[in-house]
Design a protein around this motif. Structure first.
Motif, PDB file in Angstrom:
ATOM      1  N   UNK A 168      10.810   5.965   9.414  1.00  0.00           N
ATOM      2  CA  UNK A 168       9.405   6.170   9.786  1.00  0.00           C
ATOM      3  C   UNK A 168       8.832   7.362   9.033  1.00  0.00           C
ATOM      4  N   UNK A 183       7.050   2.939  -0.765  1.00  0.00           N
ATOM      5  CA  UNK A 183       6.999   3.203  -2.223  1.00  0.00           C
ATOM      6  C   UNK A 183       8.055   4.223  -2.641  1.00  0.00           C
ATOM      7  N   UNK A 184       8.427   5.118  -1.720  1.00  0.00           N
ATOM      8  CA  UNK A 184       9.447   6.103  -2.066  1.00  0.00           C
ATOM      9  C   UNK A 184      10.810   5.455  -2.230  1.00  0.00           C
ATOM     10  N   UNK A 207       0.868  -1.182   0.000  1.00  0.00           N
ATOM     11  CA  UNK A 207       0.000   0.000   0.000  1.00  0.00           C
ATOM     12  C   UNK A 207       0.906   1.233   0.000  1.00  0.00           C
ATOM     13  N   UNK A 208       0.501   2.301  -0.691  1.00  0.00           N
ATOM     14  CA  UNK A 208       1.363   3.492  -0.682  1.00  0.00           C
ATOM     15  C   UNK A 208       1.639   4.013   0.730  1.00  0.00           C
ATOM     16  N   UNK A 209       0.681   3.854   1.631  1.00  0.00           N
ATOM     17  CA  UNK A 209       0.872   4.438   2.958  1.00  0.00           C
ATOM     18  C   UNK A 209       1.746   3.590   3.877  1.00  0.00           C
ATOM     19  N   UNK A 210       2.181   2.431   3.432  1.00  0.00           N
ATOM     20  CA  UNK A 210       3.024   1.594   4.281  1.00  0.00           C
ATOM     21  C   UNK A 210       4.334   2.326   4.543  1.00  0.00           C
ATOM     22  N   UNK A 211       4.608   2.589   5.823  1.00  0.00           N
ATOM     23  CA  UNK A 211       5.834   3.289   6.179  1.00  0.00           C
ATOM     24  C   UNK A 211       7.026   2.373   5.912  1.00  0.00           C
ATOM     25  N   UNK A 251       7.872   0.023   8.690  1.00  0.00           N
ATOM     26  CA  UNK A 251       7.007  -1.150   8.808  1.00  0.00           C
ATOM     27  C   UNK A 251       7.317  -2.159   7.724  1.00  0.00           C
ATOM     28  N   UNK A 310       8.026  -5.492   9.323  1.00  0.00           N
ATOM     29  CA  UNK A 310       6.908  -6.443   9.269  1.00  0.00           C
ATOM     30  C   UNK A 310       6.870  -7.228   7.968  1.00  0.00           C
ATOM     31  N   UNK A 360       9.325   7.935   5.751  1.00  0.00           N
ATOM     32  CA  UNK A 360       9.380   7.618   4.327  1.00  0.00           C
ATOM     33  C   UNK A 360       8.345   6.539   4.099  1.00  0.00           C
ATOM     34  N   UNK A 361       7.735   6.574   2.939  1.00  0.00           N
ATOM     35  CA  UNK A 361       6.870   5.466   2.556  1.00  0.00           C
ATOM     36  C   UNK A 361       7.732   4.441   1.831  1.00  0.00           C
TER      37      UNK A 361
END
Lengths: 791, 299, 156
Positions: free
Chosen positions: C61, C66-67, C19-23, C26, C30, C63-64
Motif C-alpha cells: 500500500x 509504477x515503482x 496511472x502513476x498513482x495506482x497503489x 490495488x 483490482x 508503493x506505486x
C-alpha cells in the motif's frame, strides 16, 4: 466423543492461508459502481446548502445522494431517547451535523479512485454551532443542545434500586467512596466495514453483502428502514475480518442500499481506516461516582453508583443497552445484595457509541474491581482475601443475583486458586519485597470476573415497553444429503470464532462421522441460512445457545433415521445408535445400515419408508435458552444465558523514571464450561486480553474541544504490536452449565473485560511505596510519571 | 486513502534528475522509497504534481570505507542495509541503532537514508545521529558538488539547506578515533513509533579517561536537531571520575523547549531528555572504554 | 499520463498500463485479481498488504505500481507450490495462528521474509520481525509459536 473437547485444526483456515478468503472487498459484481461518502468536518453545524453540481458534472460520476433524499427514501433508525419527537437518526445528516465524520453526501462513480477524487467537487456550506464534547459539561444547563427538540442532552436516565441500599449503608462499618473515569477506545478489526448493495428494480429485490455481525437480528430493521418488503431483502455476510462489536453499524448498509436503489446497479463501498475512526463507532467513555458499604470483616453489603455515559451524538440502537447489559456483571463474582444505580446516557458532539468488545462490562468491572481492591486496602486485607470473603460459593449455584441474573454454575474460589498457583503468587510477593529494596517496582494485580454470554433480549423491557423483545435464541439446520455427507448451517455471522469447525465437531459426534464429512455453510445468508431475530455473532453468544440448536436438529434427523432403520431391520427405534458412521443396533454391529444407505432410502425410495413418514433427512431447530425470563415487578431479570468466570493475574514492572509499564506475566484461568475446541477458546482469550491491554495501557480516542478526533490513524492510535504484547498463560476449569446439553458457555469477551482493571491494580500495587491510587485508565506513562513526581 | 494524480518521471542518472528538477521547479518532488511521501499523499496531507523517482539511478546504494578514513553511504541506501551492516554496527553503532528503530522491517526495506534526511521530519532518527557524528553531506546540483555539515543541513521543520535543483548524493561519516563510543536512544510509545525524544551522543576518551571530544545532540524536541552545547562543555576535558552524568543530563534538558502534543507534554519531554541523556552517555562511555556492552536493539 | 509496466507476480509476467498513482496493492488486487493481499489501514501501519518485492518484504500500500516496473513480486497466492503448503502455512494452521484470517497473508509474508534472513530467530527477534503487522484477533501468542514451529520445520 471423538471431536467435542478436542483441539482440532480449523476447517475454515485453508482458504485464509492461501489467500482465498472472500471478504467484502474481494467480491466483484457485473456493472458494479463505487461509492464515496463526504463527511462533515464540523462536530456541530447547520447544513445551509449542499451543492452537488460539480459532482454530477465530474467525469465518471453517475449519481449522488443528499440528506434530504435519504429522509424521503428511508425511515429513521429508532433512538430510545423518548424526549425526541422526531426520530432523526438517518444514515446521512439532513439539516444538521452532530459529529465530525457524519455523512453529508455520497456519490457513485465508475471506479473508487474517481469516486474519491470527485468528493472535492461537492460544495457544502455549513453554519458552525457551539460544540460540547465533555458529558458533564453537556449535562449543565446552557450547554449546546445536540438535539434541540429534546430540550437537554440527557438522552436516557433511570434509577435502579435492588435490595435495601439505605439499610445496608446504615449497617456498614466502613464506606469507601471513589470517582472513576473510563475512557473511549475501539477494537479496530484489521478489516474495515464494507457494503455491496444490489437493487434489482425488475424483481423489486435488494441484496446487501456486508461484513456485519448482526444479520438475523437486524434483517427486519434494515428492510423496514429501506422500505423494502422483508421477503424481498437478502442480507449476506461473507468472510469477516474481525468484528469485536465494531461491525454492528447499520448506517453504512442503509446509505449504500439507498444509492443502489436510486441508481439500479450494484454499488460497493469500502470504508478506509480514517473513516472507520471518525465515522463508525466507539466504546463509550464513562464517569462513575461510586460508594461501597462494607462490614469490617470485608463483606460488601451494597454499592451505590452514579454513572455518566457519553454516548455521542445519537443514542444509536441498541443504546442504552450498553448500560443495561452491564447489569449482567455489575456484581461480579460477589454476594452483594444491595445496589443503587443512577444512570445517565448523555449526548455530546462526538462519534456515537456502540458495542466494543466487552460492551459496557469492562467499565463496570473497572468500578467493581477497583472498589474491591480499595476496600481490601482499607481493611488491611490482601486482594485475594477480600475477594474470597465475598465470593458466591460453589454450592450456591444456580445463584440469582440481586439484579435477577441466574448464574448457572461456577467455582470461583477454585478458579482463583488455580490462577494463584500458576502465578506462583506467594513467591511473587516475596520477589516483590526483595526487588523493592533494590529500587525495582513490581506489582501484582488480581481480578475475578463473571463472563456473561448471549443476552436475553427482554433486557429491552428495562428501557421501554415499546420494543417487545425477549429470549436468547439461535437456529440451526442440518441435512444429511442423499450421499450420506452432512451439511449444517447456523445463524451466526462469524468473524474468526471458528464456527465452521465447532459446528462440524458437534455434528460429527452426533452422527459418529468424521468432521471431514460435515460441511458447515460459511458466513451468513438470510436466504439460505437458518436464523432468528437474535442471530449473529455478538455478546460472546455462540456456545451458549448455538450447540443446542445444532444438536437438537441432528437429533430430529437421528430420530427419523432410527425409525427408518428399525423399519428396514425389524427392530425398535430406541435400540439404535450412531456408531462409526453406521445406524446400528446397540452392541450388534452386524445389524446396521450405513448413513448413505439410510439417506439414499429417505430421498430416492420414499415407498420403502415407514408409513406416513416425510421423505428426506433435513431438520431445523430453534433453541431458546431455558432460564431467560421477563423482568419482574422489581425489575429483576436474568439478563444473559450462561455465565462463565475467570481470574486474571498481571505482574508488571513500573519504570519510575519514565512511567512505562512492562507486563512481566499475564495469567488467565478461564471457566467457560465444557469446551468444544480448547485451542480456539485459548485463541479468544489471547485476543481478548490483548484488546484489554491495549485499552488499559495505550489505546485512547482523543477528542479536542472542537470535537475533532486527534488520532484517527494507526500512527497515533496505539494498537499493540507483537513487541508490546506479552505472553499470555491460560489455564482452564470446566464447570458445565446445567442448562444446556453439553454444558457449554459462551465466551470471547472475557479476556477483554477485566484487563484494564487488573493492570490498574498491578500498577497501583507496584507503586505502593508512593501511595498512589489509580482511578482512571489508560495507564499512560506520563500519567504515572506525574503521579510519582507529585509524591 | 487515494492519492491525487501526478506526473511521474524515472531518471536513470543524476544529471537527468537534476534537469527534471530544473524543468519543474517548485512543482517537482524527489522520491526514493516513498515511505514518508506516499502516506502523506494518501492522507491528503501532501500533493505533488510531478514526482521524480530516483530509485533507478545506479550506484547510489552503498556503504563503503573510504581511503581517507571514514565511511561513505549512498543516499539510496536503505535503513535495512544500514541496520544490518557489520561495518556500521561495529564503527558507528548509534547509526545502526537509529536505523533499526525506524518503523518496521517492511518500511526499512524501502526507506532510504537520503529520503529520511531530506524529509527533515523533526522526530526523524538520523538527523541527531548525523549531527552527533559530525557527518558531512555531499550534495550535487547543476553547478556541481558541495559539502554541507550535518549540523547545517536541516534548517527548519521539513526544510533543508538544499536548493530546489539539488540532490543529496552521499553521506560521509568521519574516522572513528580509538576510544570512541557512540549511542542513540529514544523514547517512543510502541515499537516503530516516532520518537517522543531522542538523544545521540558520541564521546572520545584519552588514555586517562578524560573526555577529549563529546557531542550530545537531541532529536524530536525542536524543529531541528539540537546540540546540547552547555552540557557538552560540562563534560569536555573532564575526567570521568570527576563528573556526574545526572548534572550533565540536567543541563542537556535545558537546551530544548519542546512542544506538548497528544503523546507527551513539554514537561514530560524535558524530564525524559534528562533520563535518556544520562542513559545515552553511560552507554557511549562504556563503548568508548571498550567495555563491549551492546545495546539491545530497542523496541 | 499512464505508464507501461511489466511486473512478474508469482512467476507470471504481467504487462499493463497504469496511472502513476495506482497503489501497488490495488494493482495486485483490482488489476491482477489477486485478492489475497489485503488493505487494513491508510497510514502504512497495519501490514496486511505485505508482499515480497525483489526478495524483501514491503507494504504494497506504500508503493506505486509504477515503482515495481521490472520487479518481481511474491504474494500469498504464490507461496504454496503444486498444492503443497509452505511450512509457514502448515505451522499457522496447526498452531491456530489465525482467527479471522484477514491479517494472515501479510503476516505470513512478513514471517517468510524473516525466516529467509534469520533461520533461527529468538522469540524477541520474531516479535520485532513482525512488528509491522497488526493483528487484533490472536494477541500474537500463537503467531509467534507458529513462526518458531515453521523455523524448526524449515531447518530440518
Amino acid at each position: 466423543m471423538a471431536f467435542i473437547g478436542k483441539s482440532i485444526k480449523r476447517k475454515e483456515d485453508l482458504r485464509f492461508l492461501v489467500g482465498k478468503g472472500t471478504y467484502i472487498d474481494d467480491i466483484e459484481l457485473p456493472r458494479m459502481l463505487h461509492a464515496a461518502i463526504l463527511r462533515s468536518p464540523y462536530a456541530h453545524a447547520r447544513i445551509k446548502e449542499v451543492d452537488l453540481k460539480g459532482a454530477l458534472e465530474y467525469q465518471g460520476v453517475l449519481n449522488v445522494l443528499t440528506g434530504k433524499e435519504v429522509a424521503e427514501m428511508s425511515n429513521p433508525a429508532m433512538q430510545m431517547n423518548f424526549k425526541l419527537k422526531t426520530q432523526n437518526a438517518y444514515c446521512m445528516a439532513v439539516d444538521k451535523v452532530r459529529f465530525v465524520g457524519e455523512p453529508v453526501a455520497a456519490l457513485v462513480a465508475t471506479d473508487r479512485y474517481i469516486a474519491n477524487d470527485a468528493l472535492d467537487s461537492i460544495d457544502v456550506i455549513y453554519e458552525p454551532l457551539p460544540v460540547v464534547v465533555d458529558p458533564e459539561e453537556a449535562m449543565k444547563s446552557g450547554a449546546p443542545l445536540v438535539h434541540e427538540e429534546a430540550g437537554d442532552n440527557t438522552a436516557y436516565h433511570d434509577l435502579f434500586h435492588y435490595g435495601d441500599v439505605e439499610k445496608a449503608f446504615k449497617e456498614a462499618d466502613h464506606i469507601v467512596k471513589e470517582r472513576f473515569k473510563y475512557h473511549s477506545y475501539t477494537s479496530t478489526p484489521i478489516e474495515t466495514n464494507g457494503v455491496i448493495a444490489d437493487y434489482d428494480s425488475a424483481r423489486g429485490t435488494l441484496t446487501i453483502w456486508a461484513n456485519f455481525q448482526l444479520g438475523g437480528m437486524l434483517h427486519r430493521t434494515l428492510s423496514d428502514l429501506l422500505k423494502i418488503p422483508e421477503n424481498k431483502f437478502r442480507l449476506i455476510t461473507p468472510d469477516i475480518g474481525g468484528g469485536f462489536g465494531n461491525k454492528c453499524n447499520i448506517f453504512h448498509m442503509l446509505l449504500i442500499g439507498l444509492l443502489s436503489i436510486k441508481i439500479g446497479r450494484p454499488v460497493k463501498w469500502i470504508e478506509d481506516r480514517r473513516e472507520n475512526f471518525i465515522g463508525n463507532m466507539r466504546g463509550s467513555d464513562r464517569i462513575f461516582e461510586s460508594e461501597a458499604a462494607v462490614k469490617k470483616d470485608g463483606t460488601i453489603l451494597a454499592i451505590k453508583t452514579k454513572l455518566i455515559d457519553n454516548v455521542g451524538a445519537y443514542l444509536r440502537f441498541p443504546e442504552p443497552i450498553g448500560i443495561i447489559r452491564a447489569f449482567q456483571t455489575v456484581l461480579g463474582c460477589y454476594k452483594i445484595k444491595n445496589l443503587l444505580m443512577d444512570l445517565y446516557a448523555v449526548n455530546t458532539n462526538t462519534l456515537p457509541t456502540g458495542p466494543n468488545r466487552g460492551y459496557g462490562c469492562q467499565s463496570f468491572y473497572f468500578q467493581l474491581e477497583r472498589l474491591v481492591d480499595l476496600i481490601g486496602k482499607k481493611l488491611g486485607l490482601d486482594p485475594v482475601e477480600i475477594r474470597r470473603r465475598n465470593f458466591i460459593q460453589p454450592q450456591e449455584f444456580p445463584y440469582t443475583t440481586a439484579v435477577g441474573c441466574i448464574y448457572d454454575s461456577g467455582n470461583f474460589p477454585e478458579t482463583l486458586r488455580k490462577a494463584l498457583e500458576m502465578a506462583d503468587y506467594e513467591k511473587m510477593r516475596k520477589e516483590q519485597e526483595k526487588l523493592r529494596k533494590e529500587g525495582k517496582y513490581i506489582g501484582i494485580g488480581i481480578s475475578t470476573i463473571v463472563e456473561p454470554a448471549a443476552s436475553n433480549m427482554a433486557e429491552f423491557f428495562i428501557v421501554t415497553e415499546k420494543l417487545p423483545l425477549s429470549g436468547a435464541t439461535e437456529a440451526a439446520k442440518v441435512k444429511v444429503e442423499p450421499s450420506g455427507k452432512i451439511t449444517a448451517a447456523v445463524g451466526s455471522c462469524p468473524q474468526g470464532q471458528g464456527h465452521e469447525t465447532i459446528v462440524a465437531q458437534i455434528v460429527a459426534d452426533e452422527f459418529a462421522v468424521n468432521t471431514d464429512d460435515v460441511y458447515v455453510l460459511p458466513g451468513f445468508d438470510s436466504s439460505t441460512h437458518p436464523w432468528t431475530t437474535a442471530s449473529g455473532t455478538w455478546g460472546s453468544r455462540f456456545c451458549a445457545v448455538g450447540p443446542d440448536a445444532v444438536i437438537l436438529a441432528c437429533r430430529k434427523i437421528k430420530e427419523k433415521m432410527f425409525k427408518i432403520a428399525a423399519h428396514i431391520l425389524h427392530d425398535k427405534p430406541e435400540n439404535f445408535e450412531m456408531k462409526d458412521g453406521m445406524v446400528q443396533v446397540k452392541g450388534i454391529p452386524q445389524k446396521a445400515l450405513s448413513l448413505e444407505a439410510v439417506s439414499g432410502m429417505a430421498y430416492f425410495h420414499p415407498l420403502i419408508l415407514p408409513p406416513d413418514m416425510e421423505p428426506g433427512l433435513e431438520a431445523a431447530h430453534v433453541f431458546n435458552f431455558p432460564t431467560v425470563n421477563m423482568p419482574d415487578d422489581k425489575r429483576r431479570i436474568n439478563l444473559a444465558t450462561t455465565y462463565g468466570n475467570s481470574a486474571h493475574i498481571a505482574v508488571v514492572e513500573v519504570e519510575i523514571e519514565t512511567g512505562q509499564v512492562k507486563i512481566l506475566k499475564y495469567i488467565v484461568v478461564s471457566d467457560c464450561g465444557k469446551m468444544i475446541n480448547p485451542m480456539t477458546v485459548d485463541g479468544q482469550i489471547h485476543g481478548g486480553v490483548l484488546h484489554g491491554i491495549g485499552g488499559g495501557l495505550q489505546e485512547e480516542l482523543i477528542y479536542d474541544d472542537d470535537g475533532q478526533l486527534l488520532n484517527a490513524t494507526f500512527v497515533d492510535y496505539l494498537v499493540p504490536t507483537a513487541v508490546e504484547a506479552p505472553n499470555i498463560e491460560v489455564g482452564h476449569l470446566e464447570t458445565p452449565s446445567p442448562f444446556n446439553i453439553l454444558g457449554t458457555k459462551g465466551m470471547g469477551e472475557g479476556g477483554a473485560i477485566p484487563t484494564p482493571a487488573v493492570l490498574a491494580s498491578a500498577v497501583e500495587d507496584a507503586l505502593t511505596p508512593f501511595g498512589i491510587k489509580i482511578t482512571e485508565v489508560p495507564l499512560k506513562p506520563e500519567k504515572i510519571w506525574k503521579s510519582i513526581k507529585s509524591k | 486513502m487515494i492519492p491525487k494524480n501526478f506526473e511521474y518521471f524515472v531518471p536513470h542518472s543524476i544529471d537527468e534528475a537534476i534537469s527534471l528538477l530544473e524543468k519543474y521547479g517548485e512543482d517537482a518532488k524527489l522520491m526514493a522509497g516513498g515511505q514518508s511521501l506516499i502516506p502523506l499523499m494518501k492522507l491528503g496531507l501532501g500533493f505533488f504534481k510531478n514526482i521524480i523517482s530516483i530509485e533507478r539511478i545506479p550506484n547510489l546504494s552503498y556503504i563503503k570505507e573510504i581511503k581517507e578514513g571514514g565511511v561513505a553511504i549512498g543516499n539510496l541506501t536503505t535503513h535495512s542495509m544500514i541496520e544490518n551492516s557489520d561495518l556500521i554496527k561495529s564503527k558507528y553503532p548509534l547509526l545502526a541503532e537509529a536505523a533499526s528503530a525506524i518503523a518496521d522491517v517492511q518500511v526499512r526495506n524501502r526507506g532510504t537514508i537520503g529520503g529520511n534526511l531530506c524529509h527533515a521530519e523533526p522526530a526523524a532518527d538520523y538527523p541527531p545521529v548525523m549531527v552527533a557524528l559530525d557527518a558531512k553531506f555531499k550534495v550535487i546540483g547543476p553547478k556541481g558538488e558541495r559539502t554541507i555539515k550535518a549540523g547545517d543541513f536541516i534548517t527548519d521543520i521539513f526544510t533543508t539547506n538544499l536548493e530546489y535543483n539539488e540532490i543529496l548524493k552521499e553521506i560521509i561519516l568521519p574516522i572513528v578515533p580509538p576510544k570512541t563510543g557512540g549511542a542513540y536512544l529514544r523514547l517512543c510509545k510502541r515499537s516503530g513509533d516516532s520518537a517522543i525524544i531522542s538523544v545521540a551522543s558520541v564521546i572520545t576518551l584519552d588514555d586517562k579517561n578524560n573526555c577529549e571530544t563529546v557531542n550530545i545532540t537531541l532529536g524530536a524536541v525542536g524543529p531541528i536537531p539540537i546540540k546540547a552545547e552547555l552540557a557538552e562543555r560540562m563534560l569536555l576535558g573532564k575526567n570521568l571520575n570527576e563528573i556526574r552524568l545526572s548534572d550533565i543530563s540536567e543541563k542537556a534538558s535545558e537546551a530544548a523547549e519542546p512542544n506538548s502534543d497528544i503523546h507527551a507534554s513539554k514537561e514530560y519531554r524535558k524530564d525524559m531528555i534528562k533520563v535518556f541523556t544520562k542513559k545515552c552517555l553511560e552507554l557511549a562511555i562504556n563503548r568508548a572504554r571498550g567495555d563491549g556492552i551492546q545495546n539491545e536493539t530497542q523496541n | 499520463m499512464k505508464h507501461k509496466i511489466k511486473v512478474k507476480v508469482n512467476g507470471t509476467v504481467y504487462e499493463n498500463e497504469v496511472e502513476p498513482r495506482l497503489l501497488l496493492v490495488h494493482f495486485i488486487r483490482d488489476v491482477l485479481g489477486l485478492k489475497g493481499t489485503h488493505i487494513g489501514c491508510v497510514a502504512s501501519k497495519c501490514g496486511a498488504c505485505t508482499v515480497i518485492y525483489n526478495g524483501m518484504s514491503v507494504k504494497s500500500c506504500t508503493m506505486f505500481a509504477v515503482q515495481a516496473d521490472g520487479g518481481e513480486i511474491l504474494s500469498i497466492e504464490g507461496l504454496a507450490k503444486n498444492g503443497q503448503l509452505h511450512p509457514l502455512q502448515e505451522a499457522f494452521w496447526e498452531n491456530h495462528a489465525l482467527q479471522c484470517g484477514y491479517c494472515t497473508p501479510g503476516m505470513i509474508m512478513s514471517a517468510y521474509s524473516l525466516l529467509e534472513t534469520n533461520s533461527k530467530p529468538t522469540e524477541k527477534e520474531i516479535r520485532k520481525g513482525i512488528s509491522g503487522n497488526l493483528c487484533r484477533c490472536t494477541g500474537y501468542v500463537n503467531i509467534v509459536k507458529a513462526i518458531e514451529n515453521a523455523a524448526e520445520r524449515l531447518n530440518k
